[in-house]
Design an enzyme around this catalytic site. Sequence first.
Site, PDB file in Angstrom:
ATOM      1  N   LYS A  28      54.084  50.637  18.924  1.00 51.90           N
ATOM      2  CA  LYS A  28      53.832  51.815  19.754  1.00 51.90           C
ATOM      3  C   LYS A  28      53.261  52.957  18.902  1.00 51.90           C
ATOM      4  O   LYS A  28      53.291  52.884  17.668  1.00 51.90           O
ATOM      5  CB  LYS A  28      55.147  52.214  20.452  1.00 51.90           C
ATOM      6  CG  LYS A  28      55.658  51.139  21.445  1.00 51.90           C
ATOM      7  CD  LYS A  28      56.993  51.547  22.055  1.00 51.90           C
ATOM      8  CE  LYS A  28      57.480  50.517  23.067  1.00 51.90           C
ATOM      9  NZ  LYS A  28      58.794  50.902  23.649  1.00 51.90           N
ATOM     10  N   ASN A  86      60.896  54.187  20.137  1.00 53.14           N
ATOM     11  CA  ASN A  86      61.525  53.001  19.524  1.00 53.14           C
ATOM     12  C   ASN A  86      60.544  52.003  18.908  1.00 53.14           C
ATOM     13  O   ASN A  86      60.836  50.817  18.793  1.00 53.14           O
ATOM     14  CB  ASN A  86      62.506  52.345  20.512  1.00 53.14           C
ATOM     15  CG  ASN A  86      61.845  51.909  21.802  1.00 53.14           C
ATOM     16  OD1 ASN A  86      60.636  51.997  21.941  1.00 53.14           O
ATOM     17  ND2 ASN A  86      62.637  51.405  22.736  1.00 53.14           N
ATOM     18  N   PHE A 135      62.100  58.479  33.687  1.00 60.76           N
ATOM     19  CA  PHE A 135      61.401  58.649  32.413  1.00 60.76           C
ATOM     20  C   PHE A 135      59.994  58.041  32.415  1.00 60.76           C
ATOM     21  O   PHE A 135      59.321  58.018  31.390  1.00 60.76           O
ATOM     22  CB  PHE A 135      62.223  58.058  31.260  1.00 60.76           C
ATOM     23  CG  PHE A 135      62.578  56.593  31.419  1.00 60.76           C
ATOM     24  CD1 PHE A 135      61.658  55.598  31.113  1.00 60.76           C
ATOM     25  CD2 PHE A 135      63.836  56.210  31.870  1.00 60.76           C
ATOM     26  CE1 PHE A 135      61.969  54.248  31.255  1.00 60.76           C
ATOM     27  CE2 PHE A 135      64.157  54.857  32.019  1.00 60.76           C
ATOM     28  CZ  PHE A 135      63.213  53.880  31.708  1.00 60.76           C
ATOM     29  N   ARG A 139      64.209  47.962  15.257  1.00 59.01           N
ATOM     30  CA  ARG A 139      64.688  49.263  15.746  1.00 59.01           C
ATOM     31  C   ARG A 139      65.947  49.712  15.014  1.00 59.01           C
ATOM     32  O   ARG A 139      66.134  50.904  14.744  1.00 59.01           O
ATOM     33  CB  ARG A 139      64.942  49.192  17.254  1.00 59.01           C
ATOM     34  CG  ARG A 139      63.653  49.111  18.085  1.00 59.01           C
ATOM     35  CD  ARG A 139      63.954  48.800  19.528  1.00 59.01           C
ATOM     36  NE  ARG A 139      62.765  48.792  20.386  1.00 59.01           N
ATOM     37  CZ  ARG A 139      62.727  48.221  21.585  1.00 59.01           C
ATOM     38  NH1 ARG A 139      63.811  47.615  22.073  1.00 59.01           N
ATOM     39  NH2 ARG A 139      61.627  48.254  22.301  1.00 59.01           N
ATOM     40  N   GLU A 169      51.366  40.047  30.193  1.00 61.89           N
ATOM     41  CA  GLU A 169      51.002  41.178  29.336  1.00 61.89           C
ATOM     42  C   GLU A 169      49.840  40.817  28.408  1.00 61.89           C
ATOM     43  O   GLU A 169      48.987  41.657  28.120  1.00 61.89           O
ATOM     44  CB  GLU A 169      52.238  41.636  28.546  1.00 61.89           C
ATOM     45  CG  GLU A 169      53.300  42.231  29.470  1.00 61.89           C
ATOM     46  CD  GLU A 169      54.661  42.423  28.803  1.00 61.89           C
ATOM     47  OE1 GLU A 169      54.794  42.155  27.586  1.00 61.89           O
ATOM     48  OE2 GLU A 169      55.598  42.837  29.509  1.00 61.89           O
ATOM     49  N   ARG A 213      62.660  39.427  20.728  1.00 55.55           N
ATOM     50  CA  ARG A 213      63.595  40.450  21.245  1.00 55.55           C
ATOM     51  C   ARG A 213      64.754  40.646  20.263  1.00 55.55           C
ATOM     52  O   ARG A 213      65.236  41.763  20.078  1.00 55.55           O
ATOM     53  CB  ARG A 213      64.141  40.043  22.620  1.00 55.55           C
ATOM     54  CG  ARG A 213      63.068  39.871  23.693  1.00 55.55           C
ATOM     55  CD  ARG A 213      62.614  41.161  24.293  1.00 55.55           C
ATOM     56  NE  ARG A 213      63.608  41.790  25.125  1.00 55.55           N
ATOM     57  CZ  ARG A 213      63.387  42.912  25.822  1.00 55.55           C
ATOM     58  NH1 ARG A 213      62.196  43.493  25.781  1.00 55.55           N
ATOM     59  NH2 ARG A 213      64.327  43.440  26.557  1.00 55.55           N
ATOM     60  N   TYR A 241      53.913  48.921  32.405  1.00 56.13           N
ATOM     61  CA  TYR A 241      55.301  49.314  32.692  1.00 56.13           C
ATOM     62  C   TYR A 241      55.565  49.481  34.191  1.00 56.13           C
ATOM     63  O   TYR A 241      56.460  50.238  34.568  1.00 56.13           O
ATOM     64  CB  TYR A 241      55.630  50.610  31.951  1.00 56.13           C
ATOM     65  CG  TYR A 241      55.933  50.413  30.472  1.00 56.13           C
ATOM     66  CD1 TYR A 241      56.972  49.584  30.056  1.00 56.13           C
ATOM     67  CD2 TYR A 241      55.206  51.071  29.485  1.00 56.13           C
ATOM     68  CE1 TYR A 241      57.272  49.408  28.708  1.00 56.13           C
ATOM     69  CE2 TYR A 241      55.499  50.902  28.124  1.00 56.13           C
ATOM     70  CZ  TYR A 241      56.539  50.067  27.755  1.00 56.13           C
ATOM     71  OH  TYR A 241      56.836  49.895  26.424  1.00 56.13           O
ATOM     72  N   THR A 286      67.164  48.281  23.019  1.00 55.20           N
ATOM     73  CA  THR A 286      66.249  49.349  23.445  1.00 55.20           C
ATOM     74  C   THR A 286      66.591  50.686  22.779  1.00 55.20           C
ATOM     75  O   THR A 286      65.709  51.388  22.312  1.00 55.20           O
ATOM     76  CB  THR A 286      66.311  49.506  24.979  1.00 55.20           C
ATOM     77  OG1 THR A 286      66.057  48.232  25.574  1.00 55.20           O
ATOM     78  CG2 THR A 286      65.290  50.505  25.479  1.00 55.20           C
ATOM     79  N   HIS A 288      57.301  47.172  21.111  1.00 51.08           N
ATOM     80  CA  HIS A 288      57.560  46.511  22.393  1.00 51.08           C
ATOM     81  C   HIS A 288      57.502  45.003  22.213  1.00 51.08           C
ATOM     82  O   HIS A 288      56.700  44.510  21.428  1.00 51.08           O
ATOM     83  CB  HIS A 288      56.493  46.906  23.430  1.00 51.08           C
ATOM     84  CG  HIS A 288      56.433  45.957  24.597  1.00 51.08           C
ATOM     85  ND1 HIS A 288      57.298  46.044  25.652  1.00 51.08           N
ATOM     86  CD2 HIS A 288      55.650  44.864  24.842  1.00 51.08           C
ATOM     87  CE1 HIS A 288      57.032  45.052  26.513  1.00 51.08           C
ATOM     88  NE2 HIS A 288      56.040  44.323  26.036  1.00 51.08           N
TER      89      HIS A 288
END
Length: 155
Positions: A16, A119, A64, A109, A133, A92, A56, A98, A122
Site C-alpha cells: 500500500k 497497515n 471508513f 504487519r 483481484e 494472510r 474494496y 488487520t 494487502h
Amino acid sequence: VHSGCVRAEISYIMVKPDGVQRGLVGEIVGRFERKGFTLRGLKLFTPGKELAEEHYKDLSQKPFFKDLVDYITSGPVVAMVWEGDGVVKSARKLIGSTNPLEAEPGTIRGDLAVQTGRNVVHGSDSPENGERETALWFGSGSVEQWQPALAPWLR
Ligand code: RTP
C-alpha cells in the site's frame, strides 16, 4: 510438478502507499520470495478512485470506506501476483492481522506497522478473490507465465 491443466493458486498482494513511502517494498517482496512463492506480476503505479472502490467494494457500506479509498489512491502502490500451493492462506499468515497491534511479531504487519488505517500491505482473502483481484489490477491473461528453474518442491 505442473500437470499443464491444473492452474496453480494465485493471490493478489499489494504494498500500500504507506509501505512504498516508507521504503518497505524490498522487505515485503523479499518475504514472499524467501518463503518460496513464485512472482507472476509486479507493477508500481497510483491507482485511481474507481479501481480502489471496485477492489474494496465489499466494504462500501463501512464508515471508513472513504478514508480507505483516499489512502489507497494517495500515492503509488506495488501491485503483485504471487503463485503457489496454498498461497492465499499462507500470505494472510505472513501478513498478519488487520490491526497491526494485534498482529503477531514475525508477520509483516506485526513487525512493520501500528495502525489499521496504515497497515502497509494487502492480501486476497480467498482463492476466488485472488483471481478476481488479479483480473481487476492486471487485466485477465496479462500476468507472466513462467516456472523457476530450480527448486520444484517450492511449487
Ligand atoms: P486487506 O484487504 O487490505 O488485506 O485487509 P484485511 O483483509 O486484513 O482487512 P479488511 O477488513 O478487508 O479491511 C480492508 C482494509 O481496510 C482498512 N480498514 N480500516 N478504520 C478501520 O476500522 C478499518 N478497518 C479496516 C485497512 O487498511 C484494511 O486492511
